[in-house]
Design a protein around this motif. Structure first.
Motif, PDB file in Angstrom:
ATOM      1  N   PRO A   1       0.824  -1.226   0.000  1.00  8.98           N
ATOM      2  CA  PRO A   1       0.000   0.000   0.000  1.00  8.98           C
ATOM      3  C   PRO A   1       0.847   1.260   0.000  1.00  8.98           C
ATOM      4  N   TYR A   2       2.010   1.186   0.663  1.00 10.08           N
ATOM      5  CA  TYR A   2       2.883   2.362   0.726  1.00 10.08           C
ATOM      6  C   TYR A   2       3.400   2.724  -0.654  1.00 10.08           C
ATOM      7  N   GLU A   3       3.831   1.672  -1.396  1.00 14.25           N
ATOM      8  CA  GLU A   3       4.355   1.941  -2.742  1.00 14.25           C
ATOM      9  C   GLU A   3       3.244   2.466  -3.647  1.00 14.25           C
ATOM     10  N   ILE A   4       2.047   1.875  -3.498  1.00 15.63           N
ATOM     11  CA  ILE A   4       0.921   2.339  -4.314  1.00 15.63           C
ATOM     12  C   ILE A   4       0.624   3.798  -3.995  1.00 15.63           C
ATOM     13  N   MET A   5       0.668   4.102  -2.697  1.00 15.12           N
ATOM     14  CA  MET A   5       0.406   5.474  -2.268  1.00 15.12           C
ATOM     15  C   MET A   5       1.466   6.415  -2.837  1.00 15.12           C
ATOM     16  N   LEU A   6       2.712   5.952  -2.837  1.00 21.08           N
ATOM     17  CA  LEU A   6       3.786   6.784  -3.397  1.00 21.08           C
ATOM     18  C   LEU A   6       3.551   7.026  -4.882  1.00 21.08           C
ATOM     19  N   ASP A   7       3.111   5.970  -5.589  1.00 22.39           N
ATOM     20  CA  ASP A   7       2.841   6.131  -7.018  1.00 22.39           C
ATOM     21  C   ASP A   7       1.731   7.144  -7.242  1.00 22.39           C
ATOM     22  N   VAL A   8       0.680   7.013  -6.420  1.00 22.30           N
ATOM     23  CA  VAL A   8      -0.437   7.955  -6.557  1.00 22.30           C
ATOM     24  C   VAL A   8       0.041   9.373  -6.265  1.00 22.30           C
ATOM     25  N   ALA A   9       0.839   9.489  -5.201  1.00 22.40           N
ATOM     26  CA  ALA A   9       1.359  10.811  -4.838  1.00 22.40           C
ATOM     27  C   ALA A   9       2.218  11.371  -5.967  1.00 22.40           C
ATOM     28  N   ALA A  10       3.033  10.500  -6.565  1.00 19.09           N
ATOM     29  CA  ALA A  10       3.887  10.957  -7.656  1.00 19.09           C
ATOM     30  C   ALA A  10       3.045  11.403  -8.843  1.00 19.09           C
ATOM     31  N   PHE A  11       1.959  10.657  -9.083  1.00 25.32           N
ATOM     32  CA  PHE A  11       1.068  11.020 -10.178  1.00 25.32           C
ATOM     33  C   PHE A  11       0.439  12.390  -9.925  1.00 25.32           C
ATOM     34  N   ILE A  12      -0.042  12.564  -8.692  1.00 20.60           N
ATOM     35  CA  ILE A  12      -0.643  13.862  -8.346  1.00 20.60           C
ATOM     36  C   ILE A  12       0.413  14.962  -8.457  1.00 20.60           C
ATOM     37  N   ALA A  13       1.623  14.641  -7.995  1.00 20.12           N
ATOM     38  CA  ALA A  13       2.682  15.646  -8.032  1.00 20.12           C
ATOM     39  C   ALA A  13       2.996  16.042  -9.474  1.00 20.12           C
ATOM     40  N   ARG A  14       3.008  15.033 -10.365  1.00 17.54           N
ATOM     41  CA  ARG A  14       3.275  15.363 -11.773  1.00 17.54           C
ATOM     42  C   ARG A  14       2.171  16.240 -12.344  1.00 17.54           C
ATOM     43  N   GLY A  15       0.925  15.896 -11.979  1.00 18.77           N
ATOM     44  CA  GLY A  15      -0.188  16.721 -12.446  1.00 18.77           C
ATOM     45  C   GLY A  15      -0.081  18.140 -11.912  1.00 18.77           C
TER      46      GLY A  15
END
Lengths: 478, 609
Positions: B540-554
């Motif tokens: 879940p942590y890695e998934i959360m990081l991916d989501v965060a990275a996606f939001i950050a890119r946006g």
């Protein structure tokens, strides 16, 4: 006592030019003494001491009550005249030229004091002409071609202004039978529908707009400011155009015709000047020319405030107070900026910014005071310019003039942009090799810079005091 | 009871920790100080054992006070925590000797103990939160001083536990709002309405995340690799389980009245069942001693959450009993892992083997603890699991099957672990391995003996420690002694026999202990899932990081766009206007006069019209 402000320069002029040149060496101290006298008078406002002077006062048609607006202007005249003299002392070394310039400065001083004090349209016109003629001579006093060109442009447009004003005065005289402010005001009230009177107000006002250098009447101003000698551009930008254009407009609106009759014109002209001046200032290489356009822009703010005052109500009163406050602040920071440019001219021999750079460490006081003035003009808290712009924008907003208020905020950003450009191009970055030997300007200039910077900070930081003892009375004063 | 005795369990370890922190040398003094502090703590815990008392301190007022409560349940947890701390400290006496950051390790361990003691004694939600968050800081510190690169894992643990603690905080605020008080022993909220249920869920998240349940588990296997080994024995294996399950019990029993009818009960049971199965599936395929144990540390939490989630007396008793049993056998297992690491130099199962001859006492302790965790009678794990099976079957047979399946895989993975580490071929480089020193053996032996005692004589812990927790809700039941349902016992034995047969078959086919479960690892459907899991696709942590990275890119591209508006569009427009106006200003005064006259004409025209 006020008549002394006109009589003393006149007497000084005669005394300095006594045959044999006995007192010629005292020319600069004499003007300085008069300037200091004016500051003291504006601050303390002593009551009449000699009955004889009172009679002269009536003879000259001086306004009966000396209101706060006039006092602010007298204070400004005194301060800027002093600054201009110190710059003159530092930049002009030839005794003969100093003496000549001092003589004309006396005439200019007399003219400006007259404009502030008179209570009669025709007298107003006369003193305006005295001031303008003195300015032509002062601008051309360097004897160089550019100075002559600048003076000539000013002369031509002033001639247009003269025609407009004189015809306006003539038309009003037709109805009022007098040119006294109160008589004209009464005539305007009684004949409010008269076409001729409306034309008269329009032409007289346009004459003043030319003197004040507002867009689209501003053509003469950049050339005149740029080509005038350093000390003269300080005087011109600091106070001459403010008195002959803006103050007269205030006086006309408040004491004669009523601001509400032409407030839309003032708002439009003010906004146009604000935007056009700022945009033109963005792309200048000459520091003095940039500051000239900046003047156009800032005067636009003041006139915008005056237009807001014409809307009436509490917002109008606040707008008037803000306009007067900004007029004073503008006098201080624009004088300081022109003194800065005089300091740079003294050490680098030019006001072309493209050959400057990295002077900050070599001229620390000039650099610091310039930064303070730049931040103040851009309206950065807690400096003085912030408060006057804030009050102005609040007044515009309260008066329902949302578009003008937004425009004022937007132009603040442009102002910051061009003033920071100045700071970067002149004071930051790497120093050019030929400027490595540059050092801080001479003592008199540094003194003026430090004093004016302190005024900017002081007025800004002590805003609550200024607000209570100076601005709130202004608001209720009209 | 006096204020001094009330505060002693918090202040003694805290003072010891602060004393040890600056001791950077290798004098052995810090070990002695730590040992004395934990010993004193244990003495205090035992002295306090039978006393009941409360202490209230004025703090900011408005109901925000410091309230401590020592009663039967907290005294039991305090004594257990003190015992584990002392034993792990003794183990570390030699284990940490050569480590440069040992002073930090001992200091953090002692401060953690103080924080757990404080959290367990706290009877006010704010007081609880204070100690709970303090535990988070030392947790991060203990992981960070591990091997180089451990800091990333420390941050991971910090983020996961921090987020769950945030949930706990919100839950506390909601519970306080609903009940009108923040004193825990005065709260008795029903979970019938949605607001209270949400408060329960939020507080539950804080509790089970501390215990290491899914989906808040993913830092534990990483920490097993990165952090110093005794850390695993003291925090994830024992202290955090004690604190987390203690809090879960408190909120289920006292703060909220969890009933079997509420939808929260199945929610907890599902979390428990899923945690049991998924974590043990991951444990099964691990090839590292410590990492395998760490997945079991997650899996076993599932049993406790499942048990408490049933909201039946037998389940709650079983859950708490399993908590203490797990703390014993899991810390024992980690300690055997530490002994192997210290003596053989590695915990990689592929390099280990045949250590039973060289380290017989360690192996004996491992054997006892492994039998306990697998639920072999008559060790302690067997009895707590039987209670849990009973409760699960009472609610729904699906939970029973999940629990029993978990037991099968647990047994299989420990057969694999024992076989790979202690039997089989010994690599030549381990010929000189010797038995661990006595300071390391002693804690293991004590815990192993306790495992047997708690199993054979389970009536003592059940009647003296655990059943009093429920008090009147026990309704006269007594769960001590042999399980009452022989049918369930036979099923358990059958499953264990199946695990043994599975292992023998696997080991014969693949020829080694470490590969004995490869037929499960590489089963058609499971193989791709395992591959994804090994690549942390389900973390879940890695998934959360991916989501965060996606939001950050946006957000970054939005930021670029805004920058463009300011830096390009606005500047360009201003420059365009400026250039245009500059072109108009030719310097021709006739033009300027024309402008002025035109302006005047417009003004006059306006005035007239």
């Amino acid at each position: 006592m006020r008549s002394l402000l006109i009589l003393l320069p006149l007497a000084g002029l005669i005394l300095l030019n006594l045959p044999g040149g006995l007192l010629a060496g005292l020319a600069l101290p004499a003007v300085a003494a008069l300037a200091i006298f004016e500051i003291v008078l504006a601050v303390y406002l002593p009551t009449a001491a000699f009955p004889a002077l009172e009679q002269v006062q009536q003879l000259l048609h001086l306004s009966t009550p000396l209101d706060s607006l006039a006092r602010v202007l007298l204070l400004s005249i005194g301060i800027v005249m002093l600054a201009s003299l110190l710059v003159l002392h530092a930049t002009v070394k030839a005794q003969r030229r100093r003496f000549n310039v001092a003589n004309v400065l006396l005439i200019s001083l007399m003219g400006m004091n007259g404009v502030v004090l008179v209570h009669d349209l025709f007298s107003l016109y006369v003193f305006l002409e005295v001031t303008s003629v003195a300015s032509f001579v002062l601008i051309a006093s360097s004897g160089e071609d550019t100075g002559l060109e600048g003076a000539f442009k000013y002369l031509v447009l002033s001639a247009v202004a003269t025609v407009l004003m004189l015809s306006g005065v003539a038309m009003m005289f037709l109805f009022a039978g007098s040119t006294d402010f109160s008589a004209v005001a009464a005539a305007l009230q009684n004949n409010s529908g008269q076409l001729l009177l409306k034309i008269a107000i329009g032409t007289f006002g346009c004459g003043l707009l030319i003197k004040g250098g507002l867009v689209p009447f501003h053509g003469w101003l950049p050339d005149a400011y740029q080509s005038a000698p350093a000390a003269i551009s300080v005087l011109l930008a600091g106070v001459v155009t403010k008195v002959s254009g803006i103050y007269a407009l205030f006086r006309l609106g408040i004491s004669v015709v009523g601001l509400q009759t032409f407030s839309p014109v003032l708002l439009a002209v003010g906004a146009l000047s604000m935007v056009v001046g700022a945009l033109l200032a963005l792309r200048q290489n000459s520091l003095k020319r940039l500051l000239a356009y900046s003047s156009v822009s800032q005067v636009g703010y003041i006139v915008l405030g005056l237009g807001c005052a014409g809307m009436g109500g509490p917002a109008g009163k606040l707008g008037l107070a803000a306009a007067i406050f900004h007029l004073f602040n503008h006098t201080i920071f624009k004088t300081l900026l022109f003194v800065n440019s005089a300091a740079l001219e003294q050490r680098t021999g030019t006001s072309d910014m493209s050959v400057m750079g990295g002077l900050g460490s070599r001229m620390p006081i000039t650099s610091t005071s310039s930064a303070i003035a730049a931040l103040s003009i851009a309206g950065i808290p807690p400096l003085s310019g912030f408060w006057s712009k804030l009050l102005l924008i609040i007044a515009l907003w309260q008066a329902g003039l949302y578009a003008y208020a937004s425009l004022a905020v937007f132009v603040s950003v442009l102002t910051l942009a061009y003033m920071l450009t100045v700071q970067r191009r002149v004071f930051f970055g790497k120093c050019r090799e030929d400027l490595l030997s540059a050092r801080e300007a001479s003592g008199g200039i540094v003194l003026v810079e430090a004093a004016l910077a302190l005024v900017i900070i002081g007025v800004g930081v002590l805003m609550p005091y200024v607000m209570n003892s100076f601005l709130l009375p202004l608001k209720g004063g009209f | 009871m006096s204020a001094i005795m009330m505060w002693a369990p918090i202040l003694i370890p805290l003072a010891g920790g602060l004393l040890v922190l600056p001791m950077r040398g290798k004098s052995g003094l810090r070990e002695i100080v730590a040992l004395l502090a934990t010993l004193a703590n244990l003495v205090v815990a035992i002295a306090n054992f039978n006393s009941v008392g409360t202490w209230t301190g004025q703090w900011v007022g408005h109901g925000l006070d410091i309230v401590l409560l020592n009663y039967q349940f907290s005294a039991f947890i305090l004594a257990a925590a003190a015992s584990f701390a002392l034993l792990v400290c003794l183990f570390c006496f030699r284990f940490m000797r050569e480590k440069t950051s040992a002073n930090q390790f001992f200091a953090y361990m002692l401060i953690s103990l103080a924080m757990v003691d404080g959290a367990v004694l706290a009877d006010h939600l704010v007081t609880l939160l204070f100690f709970w968050e303090g535990l988070l800081i030392t947790l991060m510190g203990m992981i960070a001083i591990g091997r180089p690169g451990a800091f990333k894992t420390a941050v991971k643990a910090f983020v996961i536990v921090g987020i769950s603690d945030l949930c706990l905080m919100f839950g506390m605020a909601m519970a306080g709002l609903a009940s009108g008080t923040l004193v825990m022993s005065k709260m008795h909220l029903p979970v019938t309405d949605a607001f209270n249920a949400l408060a329960f869920v939020l507080m539950m998240i804080g509790a089970i995340a501390k215990a290491g349940s899914m989906p808040f588990h993913s830092w534990i296997p990483d920490a097993a690799v990165d952090a110093p080994l005794p850390f695993m024995a003291i925090l994830p294996a024992s202290l955090e389980k004690l604190a987390g399950i203690y809090l879960l019990s408190r909120i289920s029993l006292d703060l909220f009245q969890l009933t079997p009818e509420s939808w929260l009960s199945p929610l907890l049971m599902i979390i428990g069942a899923v945690t049991i199965l998924l974590a043990v599936m991951m444990a099964l395929i691990q090839k590292d001693y410590k990492k395998l144990l760490s997945y079991h540390a997650i899996s076993q939490v599932g049993y406790m959450v499942l048990g408490i989630g049933t909201a039946l007396p037998v389940g709650i008793i079983g859950g708490i009993f399993h908590m203490i049993n797990h703390a014993m056998y899991k810390s024992c297992l980690f300690l055997t892992g530490g002994a192997v690491e210290k003596q053989a130099g590695t915990t990689d199962l592929a390099k280990l083997g045949g250590l039973a001859r060289k380290m017989p006492i360690t192996f004996a302790c491992f054997f006892v603890a492994a039998c306990s965790i697998s639920g072999v009678p008559p060790f302690n794990g067997f009895f707590s699991k039987e209670l849990l099976y009973d409760a699960a079957l009472d609610r729904h047979f699906i939970f029973y099957i999940a629990a029993l399946g978990g037991s099968f895989l647990t047994a299989a993975s420990f057969l694999k672990l024992g076989h790979a580490a202690y039997f089989g071929k010994r690599s030549s480089e381990h010929d000189n391995v010797r038995e661990a020193p006595i300071t390391m053996l002693l804690p293991m032996l004590v815990i192993a003996a306790a495992c047997i005692f708690f199993g054979v004589h389970n009536s003592w812990p059940l009647r003296n420690l655990i059943q009093p927790v429920l008090g009147a809700r026990l309704e006269g039941h007594d769960f001590a002694g042999w399980p009452h349902s022989m049918r369930l016992v036979w099923l358990t034995v059958a499953v264990l026999a199946g695990a043994i047969m599975n292992h023998i078959a696997g080991a014969t086919v693949y020829g080694s202990g470490i590969n004995a479960v490869d037929h499960i690892h590489y089963a058609p459907l499971l193989k791709p899932i395992y591959e994804q899991a090994e690549r942390r696709a389900f973390d879940p942590y890695e998934i959360m990081l991916d989501v965060a990275a996606f939001i950050a890119r946006g957000a970054w591209s939005v930021d670029r766009a805004i920058d463009w508006v300011y830096n390009r569009l606005a500047v360009g427009a201003a420059m365009l206007g400026s250039t245009f106006l500059k072109l108009l200003h030719t310097g021709d005064y006739a033009l300027y006069v024309a402008w002025a006259l035109a302006g005047a004409a417009i003004v006059v025209w306006y005035m007239v019209s």
